[in-house]
Scaffold this motif. Structure first.
Motif, PDB file in Angstrom:
ATOM      1  N   MET A   1       0.846  -1.164   0.000  1.00  0.00           N
ATOM      2  CA  MET A   1       0.000   0.000   0.000  1.00  0.00           C
ATOM      3  C   MET A   1       0.900   1.239   0.000  1.00  0.00           C
ATOM      4  SD  MET A   1      -2.965   0.920   2.751  1.00  0.00           S
ATOM      5  CE  MET A   1      -4.061  -0.270   2.031  1.00  0.00           C
ATOM      6  N   GLU A   2       0.545   2.209  -0.811  1.00  0.00           N
ATOM      7  CA  GLU A   2       1.351   3.427  -0.931  1.00  0.00           C
ATOM      8  C   GLU A   2       0.490   4.668  -0.736  1.00  0.00           C
ATOM      9  OE1 GLU A   2       4.803   2.013  -4.060  1.00  0.00           O
ATOM     10  OE2 GLU A   2       3.343   3.486  -4.713  1.00  0.00           O
ATOM     11  N   PHE A   3       1.114   5.684  -0.182  1.00  0.00           N
ATOM     12  CA  PHE A   3       0.477   6.982   0.012  1.00  0.00           C
ATOM     13  C   PHE A   3       1.461   8.066  -0.396  1.00  0.00           C
ATOM     14  CE2 PHE A   3      -0.982   4.181   3.430  1.00  0.00           C
ATOM     15  CZ  PHE A   3      -2.355   4.234   3.278  1.00  0.00           C
ATOM     16  N   ILE A   4       0.971   9.060  -1.095  1.00  0.00           N
ATOM     17  CA  ILE A   4       1.754  10.264  -1.354  1.00  0.00           C
ATOM     18  C   ILE A   4       1.061  11.365  -0.559  1.00  0.00           C
ATOM     19  CG2 ILE A   4       2.492  11.940  -3.090  1.00  0.00           C
ATOM     20  CD1 ILE A   4       3.040   9.625  -4.913  1.00  0.00           C
ATOM     21  N   TYR A   5       1.842  12.068   0.254  1.00  0.00           N
ATOM     22  CA  TYR A   5       1.212  12.997   1.187  1.00  0.00           C
ATOM     23  C   TYR A   5       2.110  14.188   1.501  1.00  0.00           C
ATOM     24  CZ  TYR A   5       4.264  10.940   4.745  1.00  0.00           C
ATOM     25  OH  TYR A   5       5.358  10.518   5.452  1.00  0.00           O
ATOM     26  N   GLN A   6       1.448  15.190   2.086  1.00  0.00           N
ATOM     27  CA  GLN A   6       2.127  16.335   2.673  1.00  0.00           C
ATOM     28  C   GLN A   6       1.696  16.393   4.131  1.00  0.00           C
ATOM     29  OE1 GLN A   6       0.977  19.490  -0.047  1.00  0.00           O
ATOM     30  NE2 GLN A   6       2.835  19.151  -1.240  1.00  0.00           N
ATOM     31  N   GLU A   7       2.405  17.153   4.925  1.00  0.00           N
ATOM     32  CA  GLU A   7       2.199  17.141   6.370  1.00  0.00           C
ATOM     33  C   GLU A   7       0.773  17.498   6.785  1.00  0.00           C
ATOM     34  OE1 GLU A   7       4.350  18.750  10.436  1.00  0.00           O
ATOM     35  OE2 GLU A   7       5.347  19.014   8.518  1.00  0.00           O
ATOM     36  N   ASP A   8       0.065  18.296   5.995  1.00  0.00           N
ATOM     37  CA  ASP A   8      -1.278  18.718   6.381  1.00  0.00           C
ATOM     38  C   ASP A   8      -2.303  17.578   6.402  1.00  0.00           C
ATOM     39  OD1 ASP A   8      -1.162  18.597   3.573  1.00  0.00           O
ATOM     40  OD2 ASP A   8      -2.682  20.152   3.328  1.00  0.00           O
ATOM     41  N   ILE A   9      -1.991  16.435   5.792  1.00  0.00           N
ATOM     42  CA  ILE A   9      -2.912  15.297   5.839  1.00  0.00           C
ATOM     43  C   ILE A   9      -2.315  14.115   6.620  1.00  0.00           C
ATOM     44  CG2 ILE A   9      -4.104  15.959   3.705  1.00  0.00           C
ATOM     45  CD1 ILE A   9      -2.620  13.480   2.411  1.00  0.00           C
ATOM     46  N   LEU A  10      -1.318  14.391   7.426  1.00  0.00           N
ATOM     47  CA  LEU A  10      -0.632  13.337   8.165  1.00  0.00           C
ATOM     48  C   LEU A  10      -1.568  12.564   9.093  1.00  0.00           C
ATOM     49  CD1 LEU A  10       2.166  12.242   8.026  1.00  0.00           C
ATOM     50  CD2 LEU A  10       2.832  13.774   9.863  1.00  0.00           C
ATOM     51  N   ALA A  11      -2.539  13.218   9.699  1.00  0.00           N
ATOM     52  CA  ALA A  11      -3.489  12.514  10.578  1.00  0.00           C
ATOM     53  C   ALA A  11      -4.261  11.466   9.790  1.00  0.00           C
ATOM     54  CB  ALA A  11      -4.441  13.499  11.251  1.00  0.00           C
ATOM     55  N   ASP A  12      -4.656  11.782   8.567  1.00  0.00           N
ATOM     56  CA  ASP A  12      -5.361  10.808   7.727  1.00  0.00           C
ATOM     57  C   ASP A  12      -4.451   9.636   7.362  1.00  0.00           C
ATOM     58  OD1 ASP A  12      -7.721  12.318   7.722  1.00  0.00           O
ATOM     59  OD2 ASP A  12      -7.101  13.442   5.944  1.00  0.00           O
ATOM     60  N   ILE A  13      -3.194   9.922   7.077  1.00  0.00           N
ATOM     61  CA  ILE A  13      -2.227   8.868   6.758  1.00  0.00           C
ATOM     62  C   ILE A  13      -2.033   7.963   7.976  1.00  0.00           C
ATOM     63  CG2 ILE A  13       0.175   8.388   6.117  1.00  0.00           C
ATOM     64  CD1 ILE A  13      -1.614   9.544   3.826  1.00  0.00           C
ATOM     65  N   ALA A  14      -1.919   8.560   9.163  1.00  0.00           N
ATOM     66  CA  ALA A  14      -1.754   7.780  10.388  1.00  0.00           C
ATOM     67  C   ALA A  14      -2.958   6.855  10.607  1.00  0.00           C
ATOM     68  CB  ALA A  14      -1.560   8.703  11.585  1.00  0.00           C
ATOM     69  N   LYS A  15      -4.152   7.355  10.389  1.00  0.00           N
ATOM     70  CA  LYS A  15      -5.361   6.526  10.536  1.00  0.00           C
ATOM     71  C   LYS A  15      -5.326   5.350   9.567  1.00  0.00           C
ATOM     72  CE  LYS A  15      -8.194  10.331  12.142  1.00  0.00           C
ATOM     73  NZ  LYS A  15      -9.151  11.367  11.788  1.00  0.00           N
ATOM     74  N   GLN A  16      -4.886   5.599   8.335  1.00  0.00           N
ATOM     75  CA  GLN A  16      -4.793   4.525   7.335  1.00  0.00           C
ATOM     76  C   GLN A  16      -3.758   3.477   7.743  1.00  0.00           C
ATOM     77  OE1 GLN A  16      -6.529   3.964   4.396  1.00  0.00           O
ATOM     78  NE2 GLN A  16      -7.900   5.542   5.159  1.00  0.00           N
ATOM     79  N   ILE A  17      -2.639   3.926   8.272  1.00  0.00           N
ATOM     80  CA  ILE A  17      -1.602   2.983   8.725  1.00  0.00           C
ATOM     81  C   ILE A  17      -2.153   2.115   9.854  1.00  0.00           C
ATOM     82  CG2 ILE A  17       0.626   2.778   9.902  1.00  0.00           C
ATOM     83  CD1 ILE A  17       1.468   5.356   8.364  1.00  0.00           C
ATOM     84  N   ILE A  18      -2.795   2.727  10.829  1.00  0.00           N
ATOM     85  CA  ILE A  18      -3.358   1.983  11.958  1.00  0.00           C
ATOM     86  C   ILE A  18      -4.378   0.962  11.462  1.00  0.00           C
ATOM     87  CG2 ILE A  18      -4.799   2.192  14.038  1.00  0.00           C
ATOM     88  CD1 ILE A  18      -3.377   5.005  14.398  1.00  0.00           C
ATOM     89  N   GLU A  19      -5.204   1.372  10.519  1.00  0.00           N
ATOM     90  CA  GLU A  19      -6.251   0.489   9.988  1.00  0.00           C
ATOM     91  C   GLU A  19      -5.678  -0.674   9.184  1.00  0.00           C
ATOM     92  OE1 GLU A  19      -9.861   0.796   6.753  1.00  0.00           O
ATOM     93  OE2 GLU A  19      -9.453   2.544   8.007  1.00  0.00           O
ATOM     94  N   HIS A  20      -4.587  -0.451   8.466  1.00  0.00           N
ATOM     95  CA  HIS A  20      -4.072  -1.465   7.543  1.00  0.00           C
ATOM     96  C   HIS A  20      -2.803  -2.177   7.994  1.00  0.00           C
ATOM     97  CE1 HIS A  20      -6.689   0.966   4.880  1.00  0.00           C
ATOM     98  NE2 HIS A  20      -7.023  -0.239   4.467  1.00  0.00           N
TER      99      HIS A  20
END
Length: 137
Positions: A1-20
């Motif tokens: 699983m891959e994500f491209i992100y910037q710091e402003d959406i880090l909370a969403d990325i963290a939630k995805q990591i926890i979920e997956h």
């Protein structure tokens, strides 16, 4: 699983990591300045801790708790290790066997000590503000 992100959406990325994530033991592979500690700080917050998160570069390990006082997990920074024996000397096995969350920066310093059930997270710097994160076994 891959994500491209910037710091402003880090909370969403963290939630995805926890979920997956396939494991509560997370190994972060990334160059200096890629945002490992910032991501771990966000993960710990998303998991319910209000502790002040910082890199345990000099102490090797930080412990984080929930408001109830129950231990949430442990954050390691192996950057300054000279050899794997130093990780064993601080009781790494006990932390890994605790059933708690374990966040490890610079796990490449302890390749022979990593458990088989570790979730590998690789962060690549795409540019000054953008990162690519890959979850892999």
């Amino acid at each position: 699983m891959e994500f491209i992100y910037q710091e402003d959406i880090l909370a969403d990325i963290a939630k995805q990591i926890i979920e997956h994530t396939s494991s509560k033991t997370l190994a972060f592979y990334a160059p200096m300045g890629a945002g490992k500690t910032t991501l771990i700080k966000t993960l710990i917050k998303e998991l319910g801790s209000r502790d002040n998160v910082s890199s345990p570069t000099f102490g090797l390990v930080n412990e984080y708790a929930l408001d109830s006082g129950k231990v949430l997990g442990y954050h390691f920074d192996f950057y300054r290790l000279d050899d794997e024996e130093e990780a064993m000397d601080i009781g790494l096995d006990d932390y890994l066997d605790s059933g708690k969350w374990v966040f490890m920066e610079w796990p490449e310093k302890i390749p022979n000590l990593l458990p088989s059930e570790v979730q590998n997270i690789t962060i690549q710097i795409l540019n000054e503000t953008t990162r690519k994160l890959t979850l892999s076994e």
